[in-house]
Structures are given as structure tokens and as C-alpha cells.
Design a protein around this motif. Structure first.
Motif, PDB file in Angstrom:
ATOM      1  N   VAL A 182       2.438  -6.429  -4.361  1.00 14.98           N
ATOM      2  CA  VAL A 182       1.616  -5.819  -3.306  1.00 14.98           C
ATOM      3  C   VAL A 182       0.640  -6.835  -2.745  1.00 14.98           C
ATOM      4  O   VAL A 182      -0.158  -7.394  -3.487  1.00 14.98           O
ATOM      5  CB  VAL A 182       0.829  -4.617  -3.849  1.00 14.98           C
ATOM      6  CG1 VAL A 182      -0.066  -4.049  -2.772  1.00 14.98           C
ATOM      7  CG2 VAL A 182       1.779  -3.573  -4.366  1.00 14.98           C
ATOM      8  N   ASN A 224       3.055  -4.287  -8.971  1.00 15.52           N
ATOM      9  CA  ASN A 224       1.696  -4.773  -8.756  1.00 15.52           C
ATOM     10  C   ASN A 224       1.696  -6.176  -8.214  1.00 15.52           C
ATOM     11  O   ASN A 224       0.923  -6.516  -7.323  1.00 15.52           O
ATOM     12  CB  ASN A 224       0.914  -4.771 -10.076  1.00 15.52           C
ATOM     13  CG  ASN A 224       0.488  -3.375 -10.457  1.00 15.52           C
ATOM     14  OD1 ASN A 224       0.609  -2.462  -9.664  1.00 15.52           O
ATOM     15  ND2 ASN A 224      -0.001  -3.223 -11.674  1.00 15.52           N
ATOM     16  N   GLU A 278      -2.610  -8.405  -0.749  1.00 16.55           N
ATOM     17  CA  GLU A 278      -4.002  -8.046  -0.505  1.00 16.55           C
ATOM     18  C   GLU A 278      -4.471  -8.759   0.751  1.00 16.55           C
ATOM     19  O   GLU A 278      -4.040  -9.865   1.013  1.00 16.55           O
ATOM     20  CB  GLU A 278      -4.876  -8.546  -1.673  1.00 16.55           C
ATOM     21  CG  GLU A 278      -4.601  -7.878  -2.991  1.00 16.55           C
ATOM     22  CD  GLU A 278      -5.306  -6.535  -3.094  1.00 16.55           C
ATOM     23  OE1 GLU A 278      -6.450  -6.435  -2.615  1.00 16.55           O
ATOM     24  OE2 GLU A 278      -4.698  -5.599  -3.621  1.00 16.55           O
ATOM     25  N   ASP A 296       3.109   3.198  -0.613  1.00 13.40           N
ATOM     26  CA  ASP A 296       2.027   2.245  -0.374  1.00 13.40           C
ATOM     27  C   ASP A 296       1.097   2.226  -1.582  1.00 13.40           C
ATOM     28  O   ASP A 296       0.219   3.082  -1.727  1.00 13.40           O
ATOM     29  CB  ASP A 296       1.273   2.683   0.893  1.00 13.40           C
ATOM     30  CG  ASP A 296       0.105   1.766   1.211  1.00 13.40           C
ATOM     31  OD1 ASP A 296      -0.493   1.947   2.282  1.00 13.40           O
ATOM     32  OD2 ASP A 296      -0.210   0.884   0.395  1.00 13.40           O
ATOM     33  N   LEU A 297       1.298   1.230  -2.440  1.00 12.92           N
ATOM     34  CA  LEU A 297       0.541   1.236  -3.689  1.00 12.92           C
ATOM     35  C   LEU A 297      -0.957   1.141  -3.489  1.00 12.92           C
ATOM     36  O   LEU A 297      -1.716   1.742  -4.251  1.00 12.92           O
ATOM     37  CB  LEU A 297       0.981   0.055  -4.578  1.00 12.92           C
ATOM     38  CG  LEU A 297       2.096   0.403  -5.512  1.00 12.92           C
ATOM     39  CD1 LEU A 297       3.421   0.072  -4.890  1.00 12.92           C
ATOM     40  CD2 LEU A 297       1.936  -0.310  -6.817  1.00 12.92           C
ATOM     41  N   SER A 298      -1.386   0.396  -2.479  1.00 10.86           N
ATOM     42  CA  SER A 298      -2.837   0.256  -2.306  1.00 10.86           C
ATOM     43  C   SER A 298      -3.472   1.598  -2.022  1.00 10.86           C
ATOM     44  O   SER A 298      -4.533   1.926  -2.538  1.00 10.86           O
ATOM     45  CB  SER A 298      -3.168  -0.672  -1.145  1.00 10.86           C
ATOM     46  OG  SER A 298      -2.289  -1.736  -1.117  1.00 10.86           O
ATOM     47  N   GLU A 325       9.964   2.912  -5.275  1.00 11.87           N
ATOM     48  CA  GLU A 325      10.602   2.395  -4.077  1.00 11.87           C
ATOM     49  C   GLU A 325      11.663   3.365  -3.588  1.00 11.87           C
ATOM     50  O   GLU A 325      11.854   4.428  -4.176  1.00 11.87           O
ATOM     51  CB  GLU A 325      11.154   1.016  -4.365  1.00 11.87           C
ATOM     52  CG  GLU A 325      10.033   0.090  -4.813  1.00 11.87           C
ATOM     53  CD  GLU A 325      10.525  -1.288  -5.114  1.00 11.87           C
ATOM     54  OE1 GLU A 325      11.297  -1.445  -6.060  1.00 11.87           O
ATOM     55  OE2 GLU A 325      10.136  -2.201  -4.379  1.00 11.87           O
ATOM     56  N   VAL A 346       8.335  -2.718  -1.274  1.00 10.14           N
ATOM     57  CA  VAL A 346       7.314  -3.748  -1.473  1.00 10.14           C
ATOM     58  C   VAL A 346       7.841  -4.947  -2.259  1.00 10.14           C
ATOM     59  O   VAL A 346       7.485  -6.090  -1.970  1.00 10.14           O
ATOM     60  CB  VAL A 346       6.052  -3.125  -2.117  1.00 10.14           C
ATOM     61  CG1 VAL A 346       6.295  -2.767  -3.557  1.00 10.14           C
ATOM     62  CG2 VAL A 346       4.862  -4.032  -1.973  1.00 10.14           C
ATOM     63  N   THR A 347       8.732  -4.728  -3.220  1.00 12.68           N
ATOM     64  CA  THR A 347       9.243  -5.890  -3.956  1.00 12.68           C
ATOM     65  C   THR A 347      10.166  -6.716  -3.079  1.00 12.68           C
ATOM     66  O   THR A 347      10.169  -7.947  -3.150  1.00 12.68           O
ATOM     67  CB  THR A 347      10.025  -5.459  -5.216  1.00 12.68           C
ATOM     68  OG1 THR A 347      10.959  -4.454  -4.848  1.00 12.68           O
ATOM     69  CG2 THR A 347       9.100  -4.953  -6.286  1.00 12.68           C
TER      70      THR A 347
END
Lengths: 345, 335, 317
Positions: free
Chosen positions: A263, A260, A265, A219-221, A54, B192-193
Motif C-alpha cells: 500500500v 501492507n 503512502e 482500499d486498505l488505507s 483483493e 494493490v499487490t
């Protein structure tokens, strides 16, 4: 174990501390921002290493320190056999064509007064003795390679869209056949449909030219999609490093698990029942990192050891590294959401 | 569900040095009481302009609302928001419609404490006294998850992290218990968190307060668990609108299909290519007289270039502005 | 009816779409041309500026009389349209019978020299120091900016008087002295602006990109930084030139500029001071000349600044 010839980049205990100065005429250092604080990993030939984290985790700084755009304050960086921090400026300059960077802001990284043909051809003018014809031909080839047209070489950056500009940046990076490319958030500023185009292009180029990527993103995806292995950074330290599948389906570090879990979906049924793994507190400042494990202030599993001792970044499973005192214990099960001491929510 | 806001054929254009920009080209939708509607589109789709023009937040020298209606239903009466005066619109903003914007840093006045900013809204719209407003302010801050609200409300924006600031903005948005909250890309700039926390917060607040939410975003993933209905926009027009499950399972418009395909998913096997939509966003300087998406569509045929496709019903509460029938694999012949 | 443009192709380089900061030389020339036609005040500024320059260069050809020629019989004549005036001396004559129009035309030379060369010196010194400060940074930056601030803090008039007094007895041409002094005292602002721009450019990405492809310092400076510096600095130069014309007039008024025989607007102002109530035109016309020239340069500078301002770049939404 990977043999040495497989390893293209080796980073050992990399540190990048930015001093905080006070005073106008005579300045004193009163502290430091530990943007990168002792990170070690390998990047193997032909792979894409994804680096996630992050804001404030130091991922951009890591990429730039590896390429010596900011000289590291500590540690070593090896490109093949060369140790980059010990090279003099001239030697470093000559090595640059092999290790390139693609920046996040596709517009700012192009000089608005230069035609893109000139921009893409610049590396060839700097290094090596090509004549104008050779350069023009090569620029044309590069433009075609990235999905633009050779006739565009006389146009200027502002005449292109964001996605096209990023392609121009990629073309310039490829000008002198690099082996290693650091992509620092290359698609974050692009629209979703364009992101897919650029990512597909990067993958195709990797297959055709045997490129090695360090793909830095939040962007984890997308990281999950494009990477072979992934490293997770938090406050300047690496928390976990593993193959893509291992990291996303069986994360061993609580921070990775919380990422995880957070994120989303594009699947309404899943999203409705998803229980978020809410970390308590605010992210600490890199100028004043917590003692011991830097994650301990927000980790639901903190025990005394976490506050006192910095956990070692060790190989818990084959090719799966984790920096957590409790890695052995949490190894087999994910933290259930109910055990988290969340905020009032 | 009773309709709360009915937008009919909204058209907005901007005058720029380079000519007219047709930002919104005939957008219609209905928002019901307590419903959560997501408006999804990429840059240039007109999603923000649509919402902002409803409440007078578009600067009207360069911008102009060419035509359309925006009927706001309240206690049996109907008001066309587009016909209100500036003063009346100011009452609507904050009072009936609350806002959450993308950048928490610039949405808050750096020289006022957050307490001052919230109580200002309360005093202005609800006529509360200073003491009442202060108490309510502390209540609000607590309800959005700001710890030790009694002490923290005197603090300044820069003393909060990004996520906390966004919570303050949310508190301001719901301060006067509005009927609609418009959130314009509220989590795009957040980690994101933190994004997950804010989404959870909004879910909780809407169930506590029964407020209708319009969530504007480019991210189809973040609204999947939040929205009840989705509106997909492109080139200033609505491409598809459906209930949320229907849209993700049975997208009927090629653009929606493309958007969904462009997002990587957890169950990706190996490193397949993402579905990418060729080309780039449309040039809004030209007034559309055919389907805006035709240039990038792999199913385009003659009719797509001749007229603008209307919203055609393709399922229960499911409309798609496309002349091609994806399920049958051929152009529609019943329109 | 036209189709929407194929998004896959590049937008055509329509002249009015081009931002002045972007594009090559000819793009910018075309853009400037279009903008001039659209913006009247800029055109006026440009015309006034050109008038000023031309009168300075071609003074001997344009002026009806020799500015130094005294003619006591024709002294103190009013402008041609007043009673007693004649068209031989369109703007009248001063107390020594010298033609005011000719003196104004020749006086523009002093103003042009001072303005032009003064600005050139200030620009050059300032830009170099600003470049070094911004590019090298660190302690060098602190030292240079310290000097800059020191210079800015000096009351320039005292400084000028001091230097003038010290060097009065030497053989240095007073005009050169004035130009040098102005050049040096005005350089800090150029240094400041340059440094700011350099810092901005270093952040902005294309400089860093150049480093990442292995460009050496020379290439970065000449290919990347300097071309993007020209815009803001040229704008600044027009404003400073206008200021210098004013300063010179001020100095001349105080008698610290060129000797009274050489026609300069400042001298003429000073000269006519005694006659303000009796023969006001002797001071008025040089005053008007100063005003119009300054106005012209400021209009030109304003227009240039709007044209070159990157904030006017189109914002994408």
C-alpha cells in the motif's frame, strides 16, 4: 473475551458456493465457485469491522450472504439471537430494517424513476403503518441527517452527484433505525475529496446512532482509518482477524504482510525506499482453489504442511486470529523482503 | 535537463447536447527528457483530456482544441503536435509516444494473440520484418516480466490475469522505444499487490530506457515514489506544480492541501476525522472567469471571484495558482 | 457574467438535461415534447400514425362513399387527376365500381384492429412469460425460453394456414382469428425482450436494494420492474404493429384474411392483381397505404427507441 451481549452478528463457518452448470435442457453441476469457503467471526455492537482483500477473495459475497441477499450454501449467521438462515421469508423480511446494506454503485441502487423522497420513504411504507405526514417528516429528517436538504426530496437520482447519491443510500438505510449496516465498497467509486466527506459522515452517524458497520473495501488505507477491527480474506477464507492497530503494525500472516507492504503512502521519502514484497505467481481461481492452505501457491514460506493441511483459524494472541501453520514462528518478526522468491523483477 | 514537450495554454472544449463543456482551460507545463511527471486530479479535472488531445486521441466532432501549442523537441527540431495532420499523428502515437491505459481488458483486441498485437506495432512503426518483430516481441515480453515469453506470446488476452495484461500493454507501449510514455490511470483497476508490481516495473523500465513518463492519476499516494514533478489539476486548469518533495511537504494551494488531508495515513492516531473538501466538482459548462476552486475553498476572498489566478511562483520550481498566501495566512499583495 | 454554479446545490431540472429513463411522469412528457420538436422524422412518424388511427376510428364520417357499394356503371375509373377521372371518386374505383378511397379508409380499420389488438395480445402474453422467465430463473426460465424458441422457429405462414383451414368451418369471426394467431405467434419476441430487461434490472442494483429493505415480490414487480419495462416494450410494440399490418396484407393477398367483401388493404391488393397492367391504381393505392403506414410506424418506433435508449445517458468523465 467478549461477552455474548456485546456480539451483534456471529458468523459460523459461512459458505457460499456457486454451482457451475453445464447443459441447456438438462443441466449438470460440474463444479463450484467457492466464493466464501468456511468463514467465522463476530461483529461487536458499535464497532466497525473492516473486511479487506483483493478481487476474488469473497468479501462482497460475505456481506451479501450475511444479509441473506444470497442464501448461504452452508454455515450459520446469527443476528442477536436469531439464526438467519433458518428463518422463513416472511420472518426475514420483517427483520430486514435492522440490517441494511449500502452498495458500491450509488447510481444503480436507486430506481431512476422514483423521486428520492419516495426512495428514502420506501422502507417505511413497506414495514409499519405510518401515515404520509409522518413519512414526509421522517424523510426530511433523514435528509438533513446525511447532509442534504429536505427540499431535495422531490428531485430524482440523476440530478445528484455521486457523493450525494451515496448519502441518499445512507439515508434510506437509516430509515427504520437499523443496528447493523454492511457497507460494500461504499466509497470506491467516488472522488478522493468526496470519499472523505462520506467517511466522516459514516463515522458521525455511528457515534450518534450507535451503529455497527461491516466495512468492505479494497482500499486498505481507508479501512485502516475507519475500522476498529479488521479481517483479511483470501480466496474465500479468512487469513487474519485482529484489532486495527495489531493488524497493521504487527501482522502475523504473510498475506497481510504483503498487502501492507504494497500500500503506497503519500510520502515521497518513504515511497522511494520502500521495498515491495512481491508475491509470486497469479491469484488462483475460486473455482479451483489450491489444496491445504489456499495461499500456499504464492506464499514465500510454504512448507509441506501448507500444501497438505488446511490451517486452523486460531487465536494466536488475545483477540488476534490467524490461519497459518507458521504463525507461531513468524509471530515476532516480519518477513524481510530479501527472503522472498520474487519473479525476475 | 532539456525540454522534451512544452505545452502552452491548451484549451479544449466539447460540444454536447447540453451545451459546451470547457474541459481544459489554459493548461501549460513542460516535460523534460527522461523526467517522470505525475498529473493528479479528480474526475472532471481535465487531466485525461489534456494528454489525449496532444496526440489526437480526442474525437474531434464533439471535441475541439480551441487554442494552445504543444511543442515536441526532437534532435534539435521542434514540432507543434497540435498542428499535425492525422497521418502524422498516427506516426507519433506508438512511435514517439507510447500509451498505457486504465483498463487492460478493453485495451487489447480479444481476437488477436498478444504476439500479433505487439508485432503489428513493431512492423508498422519500425518497419521490421516478421521474424525480427517476433524476436523483439519476445524480448519485450521478457523485459516486462512475463514468464516463458516464447510460449506465451501466442496466447490471447483473456488467458492472462489483469496484472499480466497490463504488463503486455506496457510492452506494447515501449516497443518502439518512444520518448514519452503516457500512462492514464494504469493501476486504478488493479489490486494493490499487482499495483505495486506495476509501479516497480515502470521504475525499472524508465531507468533502463531513459524514457519520460507522464503518469495520470487521482491517487497522490501511488505517485509519491515514482514522480519527479507533480501537476495538480482541477476544473480544467493547473492549480499547483512542484518538485515532488516540495509538493508533499509544502503544498501551497488549498486544493492540494485538501487532497493530501483527505487521504488517511499510517501515522493516523485514533480515528480522527479526515479533512474533507466541502462541495462537489465544478460545472464545466460555464467558461471559467474566476478561480475554479473558489466555491470549495475555505480561504476564498473577493479577488478569487474576479479573475482567474495565474500560476504564481512560490518556491524553486514551485508554482501555485492562488491569490492567498497559505504560509503567511493572508491574501497575496505582491501580484 | 454568471458564476459557476454552486456545486453544493442540486442542478436545476432543466428539461433538456433529463434523460427519458429518469424522472417522473411530467418530466418525461416535457422531455418528449422537446425532443419531438427537434426531431423531424419522429414528428412525421407520429403524424402518420395519428392519421392512420383517426381514419380508422372516424371512417364512416370521413369516407366519401360506402365502401361496399357497387356501381358497375362507374367501375374502373382512374384517379381524379387523370383523364376520365372525376373528383367524386378521388382515387378512382375498382372493378366493381367501389370507391377506392373509401375502401382504403375503411380498410385501415382492419389494419388497426389487427395491428393494435394483435400487438396487445402479443405484448401481454409475451410480457408475462418473459417476466416469469427472467424473475424466477432456473428451470422455469429454461422451459419458457424453450417454448419461445420453438414458437419462433415455426414458419408462421404454415401455422396460419393450418389454423385457418381447421377453423374455417366454424363460426369464429375470421378477423378475430387473424388477431389471435398474430398475437400468439408474435408473443415470443416480447417474451425475449422482457426477459432480457428483467435480467438486466435484477443485476442493476435497485432491485436488489428493494430486496434489502424488505420489499416483497409484488412491490418489486409493480414499483420497480414494470415501470422500467414500459419503455423498451412500447418501442417494440410500434415495430411489431407495423409488421402486423404487413402480415395482414400478406394474408389478405393470399385470401386467408377477412372475406373479400370486407375492405382490407390485403384484399384490395389481391383483388387488383388481375388488373395490374390495365387498371393499376386498384392495387397501387392500397400498396401506398400499407407503405406509408408502415413507414410512419417505423419512424415513430425509431424515434422512440432513440429517446428511450439508456445508452444515450450522459457519460461522466
Amino acid at each position: 473475551m467478549t461477552s455474548d451481549s456485546d456480539v451483534l452478528i456471529r458468523v459460523e463457518n459461512l459458505k457460499q458456493h456457486f454451482p457451475i452448470m453445464r447443459g441447456a435442457i438438462v443441466s449438470r453441476q460440474i463444479g463450484a465457485i467457492k466464493a466464501v469457503d468456511g468463514v467465522s467471526f463476530d461483529i461487536r455492537r458499535g464497532e466497525t469491522l473492516g473486511i479487506v482483500g483483493e478481487s476474488g477473495c469473497g468479501k462482497s459475497t460475505t456481506g451479501r450472504s450475511i444479509l441473506q441477499l444470497n442464501k448461504p450454501t452452508g454455515g450459520k449467521v446469527y443476528y442477536e439471537d436469531e439464526e438467519l438462515t433458518s428463518l422463513n421469508p416472511e420472518e426475514l423480511r420483517r427483520l430486514r430494517p435492522k440490517m441494511q446494506m449500502i452498495f458500491q454503485d450509488s447510481y444503480a441502487s436507486l430506481n431512476p424513476r422514483h423521486a428520492i423522497g419516495k426512495i428514502i420513504g420506501e422502507p417505511m411504507r413497506i414495514h409499519g403503518s405510518f401515515d404520509e405526514h409522518e413519512i414526509n417528516d421522517r424523510v426530511g429528517d433523514l435528509l438533513e441527517m446525511v447532509g442534504l436538504r429536505a427540499v431535495h426530496s422531490s428531485r430524482f437520482p440523476h440530478e445528484f452527484s455521486g457523493g450525494q447519491r451515496q448519502r441518499i443510500n445512507i439515508a434510506r438505510a437509516l430509515a427504520l433505525n437499523p443496528n447493523f449496516i454492511v457497507a460494500d465498497e461504499p466509497i470506491s467509486a467516488l472522488d478522493v475529496s468526496i470519499q472523505a466527506q462520506v467517511v466522516n459522515l459514516m463515522q458521525d452517524l455511528q457515534d450518534d446512532l450507535n451503529l455497527t458497520y461491516m466495512f468492505i473495501a479494497h482500499d486498505l488505507s481507508m479501512v485502516r482509518h475507519i475500522s476498529h477491527r479488521v479481517g483479511v480474506l483470501y480466496l474465500g477464507k479468512m487469513m487474519e482477524l485482529a484489532s486495527r492497530d495489531a493488524l497493521f503494525s504487527d501482522p502475523l500472516h504473510p498475506y497481510t504482510q504483503s498487502l501492507n507492504a504494497a500500500v503506497p503512502e503519500p510520502d515521497p521519502e518513504k515511497e522511494r525506499v520502500r521495498k515491495s514484497f512481491i508475491l509470486k505467481g497469479d491469484p488462483p481461481s475460486p473455482a479451483n482453489p489450491p489444496s491445504g492452505c489456499v495461499f500456499h501457491t504464492r506464499c514465500p514460506l510454504t512448507v509441506e504442511e501448507c500444501i497438505l493441511k488446511v490451517p486452523e483459524f486460531r487465536e494466536i494472541r488475545p483477540d488476534h486470529f490467524v490461519a497459518c501453520h507458521l504463525a507461531d514462528e513468524v509471530g515476532t518478526s516480519k518477513i524481510p523482503a530479501e527472503t522472498i522468491l520474487a519473479s525476475e523483477l | 535537463m532539456a525540454p522534451l514537450l512544452e505545452v502552452k495554454d491548451l484549451k479544449v472544449r466539447f460540444r454536447t447536447i447540453e451545451g459546451l463543456v470547457h474541459a481544459v482551460n489554459g493548461v501549460s507545463f513542460t516535460l523534460h527528457d527522461g523526467e517522470t511527471l505525475a498529473i493528479v486530479g479528480e474526475s472532471g479535472s481535465g487531466k485525461s483530456v489534456t494528454m489525449m488531445s496532444l496526440v489526437g486521441l480526442i474525437p474531434t466532432p464533439p471535441g475541439k482544441i480551441e487554442s494552445g501549442e504543444a511543442i515536441f523537441h526532437e534532435n534539435g527540431s521542434q514540432t507543434d503536435l497540435l498542428k499535425l495532420t492525422r497521418a502524422e499523428l498516427r506516426k507519433v502515437r506508438g512511435g514517439k509516444v507510447g500509451f498505457i491505459f486504465q483498463d487492460p481488458l478493453t485495451s487489447l483486441n480479444p481476437v488477436l494473440s498478444i504476439g500479433q498485437q505487439i508485432t503489428e506495432t513493431l512492423q508498422e512503426h519500425l518497419g521490421m520484418s516478421r521474424e525480427e518483430a517476433q524476436e523483439r516481441c519476445i524480448e519485450l515480453l521478457t523485459s516486462v516480466g512475463i514468464p516463458a515469453a516464447r510460449d506465451r506470446y501466442k496466447a490471447y488476452p483473456h488467458q492472462f490475469s489483469g496484472g499480466m495484461r497490463q504488463r503486455v500493454i506496457i510492452a506494447m507501449a515501449i516497443a518502439c522505444t518512444p520518448q514519452i510514455v503516457i500512462a492514464d490511470e494504469p493501476t486504478t483497476a488493479l489490486d494493490v499487490t499487482v499495483q505495486a508490481q506495476i509501479v516497480d516495473l515502470v521504475k525499472k523500465l524508465r531507468s533502463d530506457l531513459g524514457v519520460a513518463v507522464i503518469w495520470i492519476t487521482h491517487d497522490l499516494a501511488v505517485v509519491a515514489g515514482l514522480a519527479e514533478r507533480i501537476l495538480v489539476m482541477y476544473g480544467g486548469m493547473v492549480m499547483e506544480t512542484a518538485q515532488v518533495d516540495d509538493l508533499y511537504k509544502r503544498p501551497q494551494h488549498p486544493y492540494t492541501v485538501g487532497l493530501l488531508g483527505a487521504m488517511p495515513r499510517l501515522d493516523d492516531t485514533g480515528r480522527d476525522r479526515l479533512v474533507s473538501i466541502k462541495g462537489s466538482p465544478p460545472d464545466l459548462h460555464v467558461k471559467p472567469n474566476h478561480c475554479q476552486f473558489a466555491w470549495r475553498c475555505e480561504y476564498e476572498f473577493e479577488r478569487c471571484w474576479k479573475e482567474v489566478p495565474p500560476l504564481i511562483q512560490v518556491g524553486e520550481n514551485h508554482f501555485s495558482a492562488c491569490f492567498y498566501d497559505l504560509e503567511k495566512g493572508k491574501p497575496r499583495d505582491d501580484i | 457574467m454568471a458564476h459557476t454554479t454552486d456545486p453544493d446545490t442540486i442542478k436545476k431540472p432543466v428539461a433538456h438535461r433529463i434523460d427519458i429513463q429518469e424522472g417522473g411522469f411530467w418530466h418525461q412528457v416535457r422531455y418528449i415534447g422537446k425532443l419531438l420538436l427537434r426531431d423531424r422524422s419522429g414528428t412525421i412518424g407520429l403524424l402518420l400514425f395519428l392519421t392512420f388511427i383517426i381514419s380508422a376510428i372516424f371512417a364512416p364520417a370521413i369516407a366519401p362513399h360506402d365502401p361496399l357499394q357497387q356501381n358497375l356503371r362507374d367501375s374502373k375509373l382512374p384517379p381524379a387527376w387523370s383523364e376520365g377521372g372525376t373528383w367524386e371518386y378521388p382515387l378512382g374505383t375498382d372493378n366493381l365500381g367501389r370507391d377506392i378511397l373509401s375502401r382504403i379508409i375503411f380498410g385501415s380499420r382492419v389494419s388497426v384492429y389487427v395491428g393494435f389488438f394483435g400487438v396487445t395480445i402479443a405484448f401481454s402474453i409475451g410480457m408475462i412469460f418473459g417476466l416469469v422467465a427472467g424473475y424466477v430463473g432456473g428451470r422455469t426460465d429454461n422451459v419458457i425460453m424453450g417454448l419461445v424458441n420453438l414458437l419462433l422457429a415455426l414458419p408462421y405462414l404454415l401455422f396460419v394456414v393450418f389454423i385457418a383451414a381447421v377453423l374455417r368451418d366454424s363460426n369464429i369471426n375470421p378477423l378475430i382469428l387473424v388477431i389471435l394467431i398474430f398475437g400468439i405467434t408474435d408473443s415470443p419476441i416480447f417474451a425475449r425482450i422482457t426477459r432480457g430487461e428483467v435480467l438486466r434490472m435484477r443485476q442493476s442494483g435497485y432491485v436488489e436494494s428493494a430486496v434489502s429493505i424488505g420489499a416483497n415480490t409484488r412491490r418489486i414487480l409493480f414499483d420497480h420492474i414494470l415501470p422500467n419495462l414500459i419503455g423498451p416494450l412500447v418501442t417494440l410494440a410500434t415495430f411489431e404493429m407495423s409488421a402486423m399490418i404487413f402480415y395482414e396484407a400478406g394474408l389478405g393477398f393470399l385470401g386467408l384474411s377477412v372475406p373479400p367483401t370486407v375492405p382490407s388493404w390485403g384484399n384490395m391488393l389481391s383483388n387488383g392483381r388481375k388488373y395490374l397492367t390495365t387498371y393499376p391504381w386498384i392495387s397501387t393505392w392500397p400498396g401506398v397505404a400499407i407503405m406509408i403506414t408502415s413507414l410512419g410506424m417505423n419512424l415513430l418506433g425509431d424515434w422512440l427507441r432513440d429517446v428511450l435508449d439508456p445508452r444515450l445517458r450522459r457519460v461522466k468523465k
